[in-house]
Motif scaffolding. Sequence first.
Motif, PDB file in Angstrom:
ATOM      1  N   ALA A   1       0.817  -1.216   0.000  1.00 20.68           N
ATOM      2  CA  ALA A   1       0.000   0.000   0.000  1.00 20.68           C
ATOM      3  C   ALA A   1       0.850   1.265   0.000  1.00 20.68           C
ATOM      4  O   ALA A   1       0.618   2.186  -0.790  1.00 20.68           O
ATOM      5  CB  ALA A   1      -0.935  -0.005   1.212  1.00 20.68           C
ATOM      6  N   VAL A   2       1.859   1.311   0.870  1.00 23.75           N
ATOM      7  CA  VAL A   2       2.662   2.523   1.029  1.00 23.75           C
ATOM      8  C   VAL A   2       3.507   2.787  -0.211  1.00 23.75           C
ATOM      9  O   VAL A   2       3.528   3.909  -0.737  1.00 23.75           O
ATOM     10  CB  VAL A   2       3.549   2.424   2.284  1.00 23.75           C
ATOM     11  CG1 VAL A   2       4.536   3.593   2.335  1.00 23.75           C
ATOM     12  CG2 VAL A   2       2.703   2.395   3.543  1.00 23.75           C
TER      13      VAL A   2
ATOM     14  N   THR B   1       3.059   1.649  -3.214  1.00 24.63           N
ATOM     15  CA  THR B   1       2.166   1.953  -4.327  1.00 24.63           C
ATOM     16  C   THR B   1       1.732   3.412  -4.278  1.00 24.63           C
ATOM     17  O   THR B   1       1.663   4.092  -5.315  1.00 24.63           O
ATOM     18  CB  THR B   1       0.920   1.038  -4.294  1.00 24.63           C
ATOM     19  OG1 THR B   1       1.335  -0.320  -4.441  1.00 24.63           O
ATOM     20  CG2 THR B   1      -0.035   1.387  -5.422  1.00 24.63           C
ATOM     21  N   ALA B   2       1.473   3.933  -3.080  1.00 24.04           N
ATOM     22  CA  ALA B   2       1.104   5.343  -2.936  1.00 24.04           C
ATOM     23  C   ALA B   2       2.260   6.257  -3.323  1.00 24.04           C
ATOM     24  O   ALA B   2       2.054   7.316  -3.933  1.00 24.04           O
ATOM     25  CB  ALA B   2       0.657   5.614  -1.496  1.00 24.04           C
ATOM     26  N   LEU B   3       3.480   5.849  -2.985  1.00 21.73           N
ATOM     27  CA  LEU B   3       4.649   6.664  -3.311  1.00 21.73           C
ATOM     28  C   LEU B   3       4.896   6.749  -4.820  1.00 21.73           C
ATOM     29  O   LEU B   3       5.496   7.708  -5.299  1.00 21.73           O
ATOM     30  CB  LEU B   3       5.897   6.094  -2.629  1.00 21.73           C
ATOM     31  CG  LEU B   3       5.949   6.205  -1.105  1.00 21.73           C
ATOM     32  CD1 LEU B   3       7.192   5.503  -0.563  1.00 21.73           C
ATOM     33  CD2 LEU B   3       5.938   7.666  -0.669  1.00 21.73           C
ATOM     34  N   ARG B   4       4.420   5.775  -5.557  1.00 14.02           N
ATOM     35  CA  ARG B   4       4.616   5.789  -7.004  1.00 14.02           C
ATOM     36  C   ARG B   4       3.819   6.901  -7.677  1.00 14.02           C
ATOM     37  O   ARG B   4       4.152   7.337  -8.779  1.00 14.02           O
ATOM     38  CB  ARG B   4       4.179   4.444  -7.605  1.00 14.02           C
ATOM     39  CG  ARG B   4       4.974   3.247  -7.166  1.00 14.02           C
ATOM     40  CD  ARG B   4       4.440   1.994  -7.850  1.00 14.02           C
ATOM     41  NE  ARG B   4       4.931   0.788  -7.240  1.00 14.02           N
ATOM     42  CZ  ARG B   4       6.135   0.254  -7.485  1.00 14.02           C
ATOM     43  NH1 ARG B   4       6.928   0.837  -8.353  1.00 14.02           N
ATOM     44  NH2 ARG B   4       6.509  -0.852  -6.890  1.00 14.02           N
ATOM     45  N   GLY B   5       2.747   7.348  -7.025  1.00 15.00           N
ATOM     46  CA  GLY B   5       1.870   8.328  -7.649  1.00 15.00           C
ATOM     47  C   GLY B   5       0.933   7.642  -8.625  1.00 15.00           C
ATOM     48  O   GLY B   5       0.890   6.412  -8.715  1.00 15.00           O
TER      49      GLY B   5
ATOM     50  N   PHE C   1      -3.821   5.538  -7.599  1.00 15.57           N
ATOM     51  CA  PHE C   1      -3.567   4.663  -6.451  1.00 15.57           C
ATOM     52  C   PHE C   1      -4.641   3.596  -6.307  1.00 15.57           C
ATOM     53  O   PHE C   1      -4.339   2.413  -6.163  1.00 15.57           O
ATOM     54  CB  PHE C   1      -3.484   5.500  -5.172  1.00 15.57           C
ATOM     55  CG  PHE C   1      -3.444   4.675  -3.908  1.00 15.57           C
ATOM     56  CD1 PHE C   1      -2.278   4.049  -3.524  1.00 15.57           C
ATOM     57  CD2 PHE C   1      -4.571   4.529  -3.107  1.00 15.57           C
ATOM     58  CE1 PHE C   1      -2.224   3.284  -2.367  1.00 15.57           C
ATOM     59  CE2 PHE C   1      -4.533   3.774  -1.951  1.00 15.57           C
ATOM     60  CZ  PHE C   1      -3.352   3.163  -1.581  1.00 15.57           C
ATOM     61  N   TRP C   2      -5.913   3.991  -6.340  1.00 15.47           N
ATOM     62  CA  TRP C   2      -6.985   3.031  -6.099  1.00 15.47           C
ATOM     63  C   TRP C   2      -7.067   1.983  -7.195  1.00 15.47           C
ATOM     64  O   TRP C   2      -7.344   0.813  -6.923  1.00 15.47           O
ATOM     65  CB  TRP C   2      -8.322   3.759  -5.959  1.00 15.47           C
ATOM     66  CG  TRP C   2      -8.394   4.550  -4.699  1.00 15.47           C
ATOM     67  CD1 TRP C   2      -8.402   5.906  -4.566  1.00 15.47           C
ATOM     68  CD2 TRP C   2      -8.426   4.028  -3.359  1.00 15.47           C
ATOM     69  NE1 TRP C   2      -8.438   6.265  -3.239  1.00 15.47           N
ATOM     70  CE2 TRP C   2      -8.467   5.137  -2.482  1.00 15.47           C
ATOM     71  CE3 TRP C   2      -8.430   2.736  -2.824  1.00 15.47           C
ATOM     72  CZ2 TRP C   2      -8.510   4.981  -1.089  1.00 15.47           C
ATOM     73  CZ3 TRP C   2      -8.468   2.581  -1.449  1.00 15.47           C
ATOM     74  CH2 TRP C   2      -8.506   3.680  -0.599  1.00 15.47           C
TER      75      TRP C   2
ATOM     76  N   TRP D   1      -4.344  -0.462  -6.500  1.00 20.17           N
ATOM     77  CA  TRP D   1      -4.688  -1.280  -5.348  1.00 20.17           C
ATOM     78  C   TRP D   1      -5.693  -2.357  -5.742  1.00 20.17           C
ATOM     79  O   TRP D   1      -5.575  -3.522  -5.354  1.00 20.17           O
ATOM     80  CB  TRP D   1      -5.266  -0.398  -4.236  1.00 20.17           C
ATOM     81  CG  TRP D   1      -4.488  -0.496  -2.963  1.00 20.17           C
ATOM     82  CD1 TRP D   1      -3.620   0.438  -2.467  1.00 20.17           C
ATOM     83  CD2 TRP D   1      -4.480  -1.576  -2.036  1.00 20.17           C
ATOM     84  NE1 TRP D   1      -3.077  -0.003  -1.282  1.00 20.17           N
ATOM     85  CE2 TRP D   1      -3.583  -1.230  -1.001  1.00 20.17           C
ATOM     86  CE3 TRP D   1      -5.120  -2.806  -1.984  1.00 20.17           C
ATOM     87  CZ2 TRP D   1      -3.323  -2.069   0.082  1.00 20.17           C
ATOM     88  CZ3 TRP D   1      -4.862  -3.644  -0.905  1.00 20.17           C
ATOM     89  CH2 TRP D   1      -3.987  -3.267   0.103  1.00 20.17           C
TER      90      TRP D   1
END
Length: 265
Positions: A143-144, A146-150, A153-154, A157
Amino acid sequence: MLHLTPAVTAYILTLSALLGLVLGSFSNCAAWRMAHGESVAKGRSHCGACGHTLSPRELIPVVSWALQKGRCRHCGAPVSVRYPLTEGFTALAFLLIVLRYDVTLDTLQFWILTLLLLAIALVDLDTGYIPDSLVLGILLDFAVVTALRGGPFWRLWLEGIFNGAAVALPLLGLVLIMDRVLGRESMGGGDIKLIFAVGLFFHWSCNLFTLLLACLLGIAFALIFRSVRTEDGEGAFPFGPAIAAAAFLSILAAEPVVQAYLSLF
């Protein structure tokens, strides 16, 4: 690293190996504490036999074990060879991952995943149990980072959840049927949770490769480890180490192997 100078490349590889040694030692220590009901966050490292608090020079990965000839300096009790082996393995794993993925978020994500997989394998070997906290750590890693990749996000996920569920749900159905037929548990719930969590990181086709490889490794490991004793005293097959090993090999090779297989048709 293909575009870096040889000196910078050597520096990155050396730093990766040293980081692997240190974090591999931490992962091993955390696994031992979880298996023995101790806090991971509190307390100093100590000898498992006499409780002697280890000094900094007794905590140097691989080196301390070698200098002390595999024994505690305080009481002389043997120190398991698993410590230098896991530390050395993690150093090698970190090197292989950075060579495979370069200096990217993929490398960070798979370094963390490797440490969690190592801890899971060690705890499962000792106890026959996969802690939910470590599986949750894998979910947070996905999760983290993946969020940092920009980006979306959803959507990323949901793709991860689909890829993990595409293998874990049919496996769960099969396990429930086998449980009913055999009249006993055929696979632990922790194993299925782990397969789902690892599946977040790969395409569903690569997850099939991971599952197949885990089954093959499980047969091999069964001949080595036989069984472990669970808390209720019954023998249990530790499938977690096979899943962890298959997942690590998938980090390095699942995608090219699956693509090579599909190109045959």
